[in-house]
Design a protein around this motif. Structure first.
Motif, PDB file in Angstrom:
ATOM      1  N   GLY A 217       5.827   2.509 -19.597  1.00 12.97           N
ATOM      2  CA  GLY A 217       7.131   2.291 -18.963  1.00 12.97           C
ATOM      3  C   GLY A 217       7.394   3.257 -17.826  1.00 12.97           C
ATOM      4  O   GLY A 217       7.776   2.854 -16.717  1.00 12.97           O
ATOM      5  N   LEU A 218       7.192   4.552 -18.077  1.00  5.58           N
ATOM      6  CA  LEU A 218       7.395   5.546 -17.027  1.00  5.58           C
ATOM      7  C   LEU A 218       6.415   5.337 -15.881  1.00  5.58           C
ATOM      8  O   LEU A 218       6.771   5.468 -14.702  1.00  5.58           O
ATOM      9  CB  LEU A 218       7.227   6.952 -17.609  1.00  5.58           C
ATOM     10  N   GLY A 219       5.162   5.012 -16.235  1.00  2.00           N
ATOM     11  CA  GLY A 219       4.157   4.788 -15.206  1.00  2.00           C
ATOM     12  C   GLY A 219       4.504   3.635 -14.291  1.00  2.00           C
ATOM     13  O   GLY A 219       4.348   3.717 -13.068  1.00  2.00           O
ATOM     14  N   LEU A 220       4.995   2.533 -14.853  1.00  2.00           N
ATOM     15  CA  LEU A 220       5.370   1.383 -14.039  1.00  2.00           C
ATOM     16  C   LEU A 220       6.530   1.713 -13.102  1.00  2.00           C
ATOM     17  O   LEU A 220       6.516   1.339 -11.919  1.00  2.00           O
ATOM     18  CB  LEU A 220       5.744   0.205 -14.944  1.00  2.00           C
ATOM     19  N   ILE A 221       7.525   2.429 -13.621  1.00  2.00           N
ATOM     20  CA  ILE A 221       8.678   2.778 -12.776  1.00  2.00           C
ATOM     21  C   ILE A 221       8.257   3.702 -11.647  1.00  2.00           C
ATOM     22  O   ILE A 221       8.601   3.485 -10.474  1.00  2.00           O
ATOM     23  CB  ILE A 221       9.792   3.410 -13.629  1.00  2.00           C
ATOM     24  N   VAL A 222       7.508   4.743 -11.985  1.00  2.00           N
ATOM     25  CA  VAL A 222       7.059   5.687 -10.957  1.00  2.00           C
ATOM     26  C   VAL A 222       6.154   4.994  -9.944  1.00  2.00           C
ATOM     27  O   VAL A 222       6.275   5.191  -8.734  1.00  2.00           O
ATOM     28  CB  VAL A 222       6.338   6.884 -11.600  1.00  2.00           C
ATOM     29  N   PHE A 223       5.236   4.151 -10.444  1.00  2.66           N
ATOM     30  CA  PHE A 223       4.333   3.434  -9.544  1.00  2.66           C
ATOM     31  C   PHE A 223       5.117   2.520  -8.604  1.00  2.66           C
ATOM     32  O   PHE A 223       4.818   2.455  -7.399  1.00  2.66           O
ATOM     33  CB  PHE A 223       3.335   2.620 -10.367  1.00  2.66           C
ATOM     34  N   GLY A 224       6.096   1.823  -9.137  1.00  4.08           N
ATOM     35  CA  GLY A 224       6.893   0.944  -8.294  1.00  4.08           C
ATOM     36  C   GLY A 224       7.634   1.697  -7.206  1.00  4.08           C
ATOM     37  O   GLY A 224       7.645   1.286  -6.038  1.00  4.08           O
ATOM     38  N   VAL A 225       8.240   2.815  -7.569  1.00  2.00           N
ATOM     39  CA  VAL A 225       8.971   3.621  -6.585  1.00  2.00           C
ATOM     40  C   VAL A 225       8.021   4.163  -5.523  1.00  2.00           C
ATOM     41  O   VAL A 225       8.324   4.151  -4.317  1.00  2.00           O
ATOM     42  CB  VAL A 225       9.722   4.771  -7.289  1.00  2.00           C
ATOM     43  N   LEU A 226       6.859   4.652  -5.951  1.00  4.05           N
ATOM     44  CA  LEU A 226       5.902   5.217  -5.001  1.00  4.05           C
ATOM     45  C   LEU A 226       5.333   4.163  -4.059  1.00  4.05           C
ATOM     46  O   LEU A 226       5.014   4.464  -2.905  1.00  4.05           O
ATOM     47  CB  LEU A 226       4.761   5.902  -5.769  1.00  4.05           C
ATOM     48  N   GLN A 227       5.222   2.927  -4.532  1.00  2.00           N
ATOM     49  CA  GLN A 227       4.679   1.857  -3.695  1.00  2.00           C
ATOM     50  C   GLN A 227       5.732   1.233  -2.782  1.00  2.00           C
ATOM     51  O   GLN A 227       5.392   0.390  -1.943  1.00  2.00           O
ATOM     52  CB  GLN A 227       4.071   0.768  -4.578  1.00  2.00           C
ATOM     53  N   ALA A 228       6.987   1.633  -2.939  1.00  2.00           N
ATOM     54  CA  ALA A 228       8.051   1.036  -2.122  1.00  2.00           C
ATOM     55  C   ALA A 228       7.813   1.258  -0.636  1.00  2.00           C
ATOM     56  O   ALA A 228       8.163   0.410   0.201  1.00  2.00           O
ATOM     57  CB  ALA A 228       9.406   1.601  -2.531  1.00  2.00           C
ATOM     58  N   SER A 229       7.219   2.392  -0.277  1.00  2.00           N
ATOM     59  CA  SER A 229       6.968   2.675   1.137  1.00  2.00           C
ATOM     60  C   SER A 229       5.923   1.719   1.723  1.00  2.00           C
ATOM     61  O   SER A 229       5.913   1.475   2.931  1.00  2.00           O
ATOM     62  CB  SER A 229       6.505   4.119   1.314  1.00  2.00           C
ATOM     63  N   ASN A 230       5.036   1.188   0.869  1.00  2.00           N
ATOM     64  CA  ASN A 230       4.011   0.256   1.338  1.00  2.00           C
ATOM     65  C   ASN A 230       4.443  -1.197   1.189  1.00  2.00           C
ATOM     66  O   ASN A 230       4.217  -2.018   2.085  1.00  2.00           O
ATOM     67  CB  ASN A 230       2.703   0.465   0.553  1.00  2.00           C
ATOM     68  N   TRP A 231       5.055  -1.521   0.072  1.00  2.00           N
ATOM     69  CA  TRP A 231       5.411  -2.911  -0.217  1.00  2.00           C
ATOM     70  C   TRP A 231       6.816  -3.278   0.248  1.00  2.00           C
ATOM     71  O   TRP A 231       7.114  -4.461   0.401  1.00  2.00           O
ATOM     72  CB  TRP A 231       5.307  -3.181  -1.722  1.00  2.00           C
ATOM     73  N   GLY A 232       7.667  -2.281   0.466  1.00  2.00           N
ATOM     74  CA  GLY A 232       9.064  -2.547   0.776  1.00  2.00           C
ATOM     75  C   GLY A 232       9.895  -2.612  -0.492  1.00  2.00           C
ATOM     76  O   GLY A 232       9.398  -3.047  -1.535  1.00  2.00           O
ATOM     77  N   TRP A 233      11.157  -2.149  -0.416  1.00  2.00           N
ATOM     78  CA  TRP A 233      12.004  -2.148  -1.605  1.00  2.00           C
ATOM     79  C   TRP A 233      12.364  -3.567  -2.030  1.00  2.00           C
ATOM     80  O   TRP A 233      12.190  -3.953  -3.169  1.00  2.00           O
ATOM     81  CB  TRP A 233      13.269  -1.340  -1.348  1.00  2.00           C
ATOM     82  N   LEU A 234      12.900  -4.342  -1.093  1.00  2.00           N
ATOM     83  CA  LEU A 234      13.257  -5.745  -1.364  1.00  2.00           C
ATOM     84  C   LEU A 234      12.552  -6.679  -0.390  1.00  2.00           C
ATOM     85  O   LEU A 234      11.894  -7.623  -0.786  1.00  2.00           O
ATOM     86  CB  LEU A 234      14.772  -5.930  -1.280  1.00  2.00           C
ATOM     87  N   GLN A 235      12.691  -6.373   0.903  1.00  2.00           N
ATOM     88  CA  GLN A 235      12.027  -7.181   1.923  1.00  2.00           C
ATOM     89  C   GLN A 235      10.530  -6.869   1.918  1.00  2.00           C
ATOM     90  O   GLN A 235      10.125  -5.725   2.117  1.00  2.00           O
ATOM     91  CB  GLN A 235      12.618  -6.860   3.304  1.00  2.00           C
ATOM     92  N   PRO A 236       9.673  -7.853   1.639  1.00  2.00           N
ATOM     93  CA  PRO A 236       8.238  -7.567   1.528  1.00  2.00           C
ATOM     94  C   PRO A 236       7.609  -7.206   2.866  1.00  2.00           C
ATOM     95  O   PRO A 236       7.947  -7.777   3.904  1.00  2.00           O
ATOM     96  CB  PRO A 236       7.670  -8.889   0.992  1.00  2.00           C
ATOM     97  N   ARG A 237       6.706  -6.213   2.807  1.00  2.00           N
ATOM     98  CA  ARG A 237       5.929  -5.843   3.989  1.00  2.00           C
ATOM     99  C   ARG A 237       4.440  -6.092   3.719  1.00  2.00           C
ATOM    100  O   ARG A 237       3.860  -7.035   4.236  1.00  2.00           O
ATOM    101  CB  ARG A 237       6.182  -4.379   4.366  1.00  2.00           C
ATOM    102  N   ASN A 238       3.844  -5.226   2.911  1.00  2.00           N
ATOM    103  CA  ASN A 238       2.440  -5.396   2.548  1.00  2.00           C
ATOM    104  C   ASN A 238       2.299  -5.719   1.056  1.00  2.00           C
ATOM    105  O   ASN A 238       1.283  -5.397   0.446  1.00  2.00           O
ATOM    106  CB  ASN A 238       1.648  -4.125   2.877  1.00  2.00           C
ATOM    107  N   SER A 239       3.317  -6.316   0.491  1.00  2.00           N
ATOM    108  CA  SER A 239       3.310  -6.633  -0.937  1.00  2.00           C
ATOM    109  C   SER A 239       2.211  -7.656  -1.243  1.00  2.00           C
ATOM    110  O   SER A 239       2.091  -8.665  -0.532  1.00  2.00           O
ATOM    111  CB  SER A 239       4.665  -7.190  -1.355  1.00  2.00           C
TER     112      SER A 239
END
Length: 381
Positions: A217-239
């Protein structure tokens, strides 16, 4: 044989406490040093391993992910094995990771040594470090000891960029990690000075299901937050995928939250069955604990963000080498060192609430000032 006088006994006790504090402070310094060193050495790591900035960013991210995911389990292992033993085992793993990092010949080896082994070691050392500090000091001495450790943590973050920058530019970044191995050996030789906390060790073994659920659970949350700069928070970029037209980040974070909800339910059932849980959630009813954890979360989110993004910008965008990057970070390093030292002295005079509030006000003013000086501009030519 003559008996020692009260003043001599007091002097010996003071010397012993200082020795204990030195051991704990060395461990604290070690835990925060190499991440700041790694941040200012990104460009050199890219050149040495013939890789990309994104790859080195992933290695740095994996360290944070490993440590965050295993911190709860590391704390519980300290309850089961004993804090001093967990502290020692964590240092051995951390030292092995530092040695492998210093000798690393490829990115996968670097990731195993620094991201995985050092991350696991830190997850064992940090919770034990707090418990050992509390058990080896009492009253005002305990408050002062925690203040000193806070100052040392600030010093490690402050010294890291300039030390790592100089060593990387003039020698090699590998020497920093080789030096960490020496420090680890010294701490292990002096670990017998530490007094084990006078609490009963928990029996019944480790809650493996809870450990897996909390780490996932913690890993998924941290991974998601860390990937936000690459994938975008809501609007997809490199998702990689775009569910319902959104970035994958909110779905990863939501999945982590659902796993943690399952973890909470599992822990409740263990307590109802009179089995030792991984986390006693009743503790979160304490306002002081909730406030302290919230403060730590905010502090580290801001601090680690600054010491990651700014050096990355200076090296990738401005083209600075590691040493020049460390020099540019020197003002914030000096400010942190001075305020951390001052806070350790004020800890015995002012209440923790007053110190925290003063820090938050300064942080708010600094944030407003920083935002007012930033003028985002995208070069389209």
């Amino acid at each position: 044989m003559t008996a020692s006088t009260p003043s001599e006994g007091q002097a010996e006790g003071t010397t012993a406490r200082r020795s204990v504090l030195l051991v704990l402070a060395a461990a604290q310094f070690l835990m925060v040093l190499d991440q700041s060193v790694m941040n200012v050495s990104i460009s050199q790591l890219v050149a040495d391993f013939h890789t990309t900035v994104t790859t080195i960013q992933a290695v740095i991210t994996l360290y944070s992910l490993t440590m965050a995911a295993l911190m709860v389990t590391g704390g519980k292992l300290g309850d089961i094995l004993g804090r001093r033993r967990a502290f020692s085992i964590g240092l051995v793993i951390y030292g092995a990771g530092s040695l492998l990092t210093a000798l690393s010949w490829s990115v996968p080896v670097l990731a195993i040594g620094w991201s995985l082994l050092e991350g696991v070691g830190a997850a064992l050392v940090l919770p034990a470090l707090v418990a050992l500090t509390a058990s080896n000091f009492e009253g005002k001495a305990r408050a002062a000891a925690f203040g000193v450790l806070g100052g040392v943590a600030g010093a490690g973050i402050a010294v890291g960029p300039i030390l790592g920058g100089w060593v990387t530019t003039n020698l090699t970044w590998r020497l920093v990690f080789a030096g960490e191995v020496v420090v680890v050996i010294a701490i292990l030789l002096a670990r017998r000075l530490l007094r084990e906390p006078p609490t009963e060790r928990e029996t019944g073994g480790l809650d493996w299901v809870g450990s897996v659920l909390s780490a996932l659970g913690l890993g998924l949350i941290v991974f998601g937050v860390l990937q936000a700069s690459n994938w975008g928070w809501l609007q997809p970029r490199n998702s990689p995928v775009t569910p319902f037209g959104f970035s994958l980040v909110p779905f990863v974070v939501a999945a982590g939250a659902l796993v943690l909800a399952g973890f909470r339910s599992w822990e409740s059932r263990r307590e109802q069955a009179h089995r030792t849980p991984l986390v006693r959630f009743a503790l979160f009813r304490l306002p002081a604990l909730r406030g302290g954890l919230g403060m730590f979360l905010a502090q580290n989110a801001i601090l680690m963000g600054i010491f990651f993004t700014v050096p990355l910008y200076l090296q990738v965008v401005q083209g600075y080498d590691a040493f020049k990057t460390g020099v540019q970070m020197l003002p914030v390093s000096i400010a942190m060192l001075v305020t951390a030292t001052a806070a350790s002295r004020f800890a015995g005079r002012w209440s923790a609430r007053t110190i925290v509030r003063a820090g938050l006000v300064m942080l708010l003013l600094a944030t407003i000032l920083l935002i007012s000086t930033i003028e985002p501009h995208i070069n389209t030519t």
